[in-house]
Write a protein that holds these residues in place. Structure first.
Motif, PDB file in Angstrom:
ATOM      1  N   ALA A 181       0.812  -1.213   0.000  1.00  0.00           N
ATOM      2  CA  ALA A 181       0.000   0.000   0.000  1.00  0.00           C
ATOM      3  C   ALA A 181       0.846   1.265   0.000  1.00  0.00           C
ATOM      4  CB  ALA A 181      -0.930  -0.001   1.197  1.00  0.00           C
ATOM      5  N   LEU A 182       2.141   1.148   0.264  1.00  0.00           N
ATOM      6  CA  LEU A 182       3.019   2.314   0.379  1.00  0.00           C
ATOM      7  C   LEU A 182       3.590   2.665  -1.001  1.00  0.00           C
ATOM      8  CD1 LEU A 182       4.002   4.270   2.524  1.00  0.00           C
ATOM      9  CD2 LEU A 182       5.924   2.763   2.942  1.00  0.00           C
ATOM     10  N   THR A 183       2.803   3.362  -1.794  1.00  0.00           N
ATOM     11  CA  THR A 183       3.174   3.757  -3.148  1.00  0.00           C
ATOM     12  C   THR A 183       3.843   5.124  -3.145  1.00  0.00           C
ATOM     13  OG1 THR A 183       1.078   4.885  -3.520  1.00  0.00           O
ATOM     14  CG2 THR A 183       1.173   2.497  -4.057  1.00  0.00           C
ATOM     15  N   PRO A 184       4.541   5.484  -4.228  1.00  0.00           N
ATOM     16  CA  PRO A 184       5.093   6.844  -4.303  1.00  0.00           C
ATOM     17  C   PRO A 184       4.023   7.922  -4.141  1.00  0.00           C
ATOM     18  CG  PRO A 184       6.129   5.453  -5.945  1.00  0.00           C
ATOM     19  CD  PRO A 184       5.009   4.644  -5.340  1.00  0.00           C
ATOM     20  N   ALA A 185       2.818   7.682  -4.653  1.00  0.00           N
ATOM     21  CA  ALA A 185       1.735   8.670  -4.508  1.00  0.00           C
ATOM     22  C   ALA A 185       1.345   8.844  -3.040  1.00  0.00           C
ATOM     23  CB  ALA A 185       0.521   8.247  -5.339  1.00  0.00           C
ATOM     24  N   LEU A 186       1.215   7.744  -2.322  1.00  0.00           N
ATOM     25  CA  LEU A 186       0.869   7.825  -0.902  1.00  0.00           C
ATOM     26  C   LEU A 186       1.997   8.468  -0.118  1.00  0.00           C
ATOM     27  CD1 LEU A 186      -1.006   7.249   1.473  1.00  0.00           C
ATOM     28  CD2 LEU A 186      -0.005   4.946   1.589  1.00  0.00           C
ATOM     29  N   ALA A 191       4.105  10.702  -1.184  1.00  0.00           N
ATOM     30  CA  ALA A 191       4.065  12.138  -1.462  1.00  0.00           C
ATOM     31  C   ALA A 191       2.927  12.800  -0.679  1.00  0.00           C
ATOM     32  CB  ALA A 191       3.901  12.373  -2.960  1.00  0.00           C
ATOM     33  N   GLU A 192       1.802  12.126  -0.568  1.00  0.00           N
ATOM     34  CA  GLU A 192       0.664  12.667   0.191  1.00  0.00           C
ATOM     35  C   GLU A 192       1.013  12.829   1.667  1.00  0.00           C
ATOM     36  OE1 GLU A 192      -3.401  10.709   1.784  1.00  0.00           O
ATOM     37  OE2 GLU A 192      -3.145  10.598  -0.396  1.00  0.00           O
ATOM     38  N   ILE A 193       1.610  11.795   2.254  1.00  0.00           N
ATOM     39  CA  ILE A 193       2.003  11.852   3.668  1.00  0.00           C
ATOM     40  C   ILE A 193       3.068  12.923   3.876  1.00  0.00           C
ATOM     41  CG2 ILE A 193       3.102  10.573   5.555  1.00  0.00           C
ATOM     42  CD1 ILE A 193       1.836   8.008   4.279  1.00  0.00           C
ATOM     43  N   HIS A 194       4.047  12.976   2.968  1.00  0.00           N
ATOM     44  CA  HIS A 194       5.130  13.949   3.068  1.00  0.00           C
ATOM     45  C   HIS A 194       4.582  15.373   3.017  1.00  0.00           C
ATOM     46  CE1 HIS A 194       9.422  15.191   2.380  1.00  0.00           C
ATOM     47  NE2 HIS A 194       9.626  14.083   3.075  1.00  0.00           N
ATOM     48  N   ALA A 195       3.577  15.596   2.166  1.00  0.00           N
ATOM     49  CA  ALA A 195       2.969  16.932   2.057  1.00  0.00           C
ATOM     50  C   ALA A 195       2.267  17.340   3.344  1.00  0.00           C
ATOM     51  CB  ALA A 195       1.993  16.959   0.883  1.00  0.00           C
ATOM     52  N   GLU A 196       1.710  16.369   4.055  1.00  0.00           N
ATOM     53  CA  GLU A 196       1.083  16.682   5.343  1.00  0.00           C
ATOM     54  C   GLU A 196       2.120  16.947   6.425  1.00  0.00           C
ATOM     55  OE1 GLU A 196      -1.968  14.084   6.844  1.00  0.00           O
ATOM     56  OE2 GLU A 196      -2.725  13.704   4.810  1.00  0.00           O
ATOM     57  N   ALA A 197       3.282  16.319   6.292  1.00  0.00           N
ATOM     58  CA  ALA A 197       4.288  16.371   7.349  1.00  0.00           C
ATOM     59  C   ALA A 197       5.282  17.529   7.219  1.00  0.00           C
ATOM     60  CB  ALA A 197       5.048  15.042   7.390  1.00  0.00           C
ATOM     61  N   PHE A 198       5.494  18.037   5.991  1.00  0.00           N
ATOM     62  CA  PHE A 198       6.548  19.029   5.767  1.00  0.00           C
ATOM     63  C   PHE A 198       6.050  20.237   4.993  1.00  0.00           C
ATOM     64  CE2 PHE A 198       8.861  15.030   6.321  1.00  0.00           C
ATOM     65  CZ  PHE A 198       9.801  15.405   7.261  1.00  0.00           C
ATOM     66  N   ASP A 199       6.677  21.385   5.248  1.00  0.00           N
ATOM     67  CA  ASP A 199       6.352  22.616   4.525  1.00  0.00           C
ATOM     68  C   ASP A 199       6.864  22.588   3.091  1.00  0.00           C
ATOM     69  OD1 ASP A 199       5.113  23.782   6.740  1.00  0.00           O
ATOM     70  OD2 ASP A 199       7.006  24.636   7.465  1.00  0.00           O
ATOM     71  N   TRP A 208       8.406  16.512  -0.812  1.00  0.00           N
ATOM     72  CA  TRP A 208       8.881  15.880  -2.044  1.00  0.00           C
ATOM     73  C   TRP A 208       7.658  15.410  -2.818  1.00  0.00           C
ATOM     74  CZ3 TRP A 208      13.036  12.148   0.345  1.00  0.00           C
ATOM     75  CH2 TRP A 208      14.025  12.902   0.997  1.00  0.00           C
ATOM     76  N   ASP A 209       7.776  15.382  -4.149  1.00  0.00           N
ATOM     77  CA  ASP A 209       6.644  14.959  -4.954  1.00  0.00           C
ATOM     78  C   ASP A 209       6.713  13.467  -5.298  1.00  0.00           C
ATOM     79  OD1 ASP A 209       8.494  14.738  -7.045  1.00  0.00           O
ATOM     80  OD2 ASP A 209       7.820  16.567  -8.032  1.00  0.00           O
ATOM     81  N   GLU A 210       5.661  12.981  -5.945  1.00  0.00           N
ATOM     82  CA  GLU A 210       5.562  11.563  -6.287  1.00  0.00           C
ATOM     83  C   GLU A 210       6.727  11.104  -7.157  1.00  0.00           C
ATOM     84  OE1 GLU A 210       2.450   8.542  -8.543  1.00  0.00           O
ATOM     85  OE2 GLU A 210       1.775  10.552  -7.991  1.00  0.00           O
ATOM     86  N   ALA A 211       7.143  11.930  -8.115  1.00  0.00           N
ATOM     87  CA  ALA A 211       8.253  11.568  -8.996  1.00  0.00           C
ATOM     88  C   ALA A 211       9.550  11.393  -8.208  1.00  0.00           C
ATOM     89  CB  ALA A 211       8.430  12.623 -10.091  1.00  0.00           C
ATOM     90  N   ALA A 212       9.757  12.219  -7.210  1.00  0.00           N
ATOM     91  CA  ALA A 212      10.964  12.094  -6.381  1.00  0.00           C
ATOM     92  C   ALA A 212      10.973  10.757  -5.649  1.00  0.00           C
ATOM     93  CB  ALA A 212      11.049  13.249  -5.377  1.00  0.00           C
ATOM     94  N   PHE A 213       9.829  10.376  -5.091  1.00  0.00           N
ATOM     95  CA  PHE A 213       9.764   9.095  -4.391  1.00  0.00           C
ATOM     96  C   PHE A 213       9.914   7.923  -5.354  1.00  0.00           C
ATOM     97  CE2 PHE A 213       7.754  11.740  -1.084  1.00  0.00           C
ATOM     98  CZ  PHE A 213       8.597  11.400  -0.038  1.00  0.00           C
ATOM     99  N   ALA A 214       9.299   8.015  -6.516  1.00  0.00           N
ATOM    100  CA  ALA A 214       9.425   6.941  -7.501  1.00  0.00           C
ATOM    101  C   ALA A 214      10.886   6.772  -7.915  1.00  0.00           C
ATOM    102  CB  ALA A 214       8.548   7.232  -8.716  1.00  0.00           C
ATOM    103  N   GLY A 215      11.576   7.881  -8.145  1.00  0.00           N
ATOM    104  CA  GLY A 215      12.986   7.819  -8.521  1.00  0.00           C
ATOM    105  C   GLY A 215      13.855   7.228  -7.426  1.00  0.00           C
ATOM    106  N   LEU A 216      13.602   7.635  -6.195  1.00  0.00           N
ATOM    107  CA  LEU A 216      14.384   7.092  -5.076  1.00  0.00           C
ATOM    108  C   LEU A 216      14.143   5.595  -4.907  1.00  0.00           C
ATOM    109  CD1 LEU A 216      14.032   9.989  -2.513  1.00  0.00           C
ATOM    110  CD2 LEU A 216      16.177   9.093  -3.435  1.00  0.00           C
TER     111      LEU A 216
END
Length: 140
Positions: free
Chosen positions: A4-9, A11-19, A22-30
């Motif tokens: 269930a831990l996809t790059p989209a999810l 990015a969503e969690i990261h957006a809630e946690a940080f000002d 990182w975006d979905e593409a950054a997570f997919a690349g990592l």
């Protein structure tokens, strides 16, 4: 990584946690990079990279609604176990100089401050903040 831990999810969690998330593409690349793994679930995650005998926590993100419940500590502890299993002898991370709750968590998990990165984090107002470099050496 949880199915269930996809790059989209992430990015969503990261957006809630940080000002400055990182975006979905950054997570997919990592996640496509060698030695990178994600641990966590819908409430939060940790991203760790292991190269030879060193590991680095790239980011930890916990939804605000799940904070102060031990989620961050559980994620850090899982990262320690995973890093050791991958052959790491030391685990590093950077943390914002003003993020005292995170520094306390990492200190409680055995990390020590080993350096500073000047102007490492860009703040929403465009100014910069130093990062403290912390490390945990694993016993041989």
């Amino acid at each position: 990584m949880s199915d269930a831990l996809t790059p989209a999810l992430m990015a969503e969690i990261h957006a809630e946690a940080f000002d400055t998330p990182w975006d979905e593409a950054a997570f997919a690349g990592l996640l496509d990079s060698p030695g990178v793994c994600a641990l966590g679930d819908e409430a939060g995650f940790i991203l760790v990279r292991t190269i030879v005998d060193e590991a680095e926590i790239l980011t930890v993100a916990v939804r605000p609604s799940a904070r102060r419940q031990g989620k961050g500590r559980t994620l850090v502890e899982q990262a320690i176990v995973k890093s050791k299993a991958m052959g790491a002898e030391r685990l590093f991370l950077e943390v914002a100089e003003t993020n005292l709750p995170a520094q306390g968590l990492y200190g409680d998990c055995g990390f020590e401050i080993v350096g500073r990165r000047a102007k490492y984090y860009r703040k929403p107002d465009g100014s910069f903040e130093d990062a403290l470099m912390m490390a945990l050496n694993f016993p041989l």
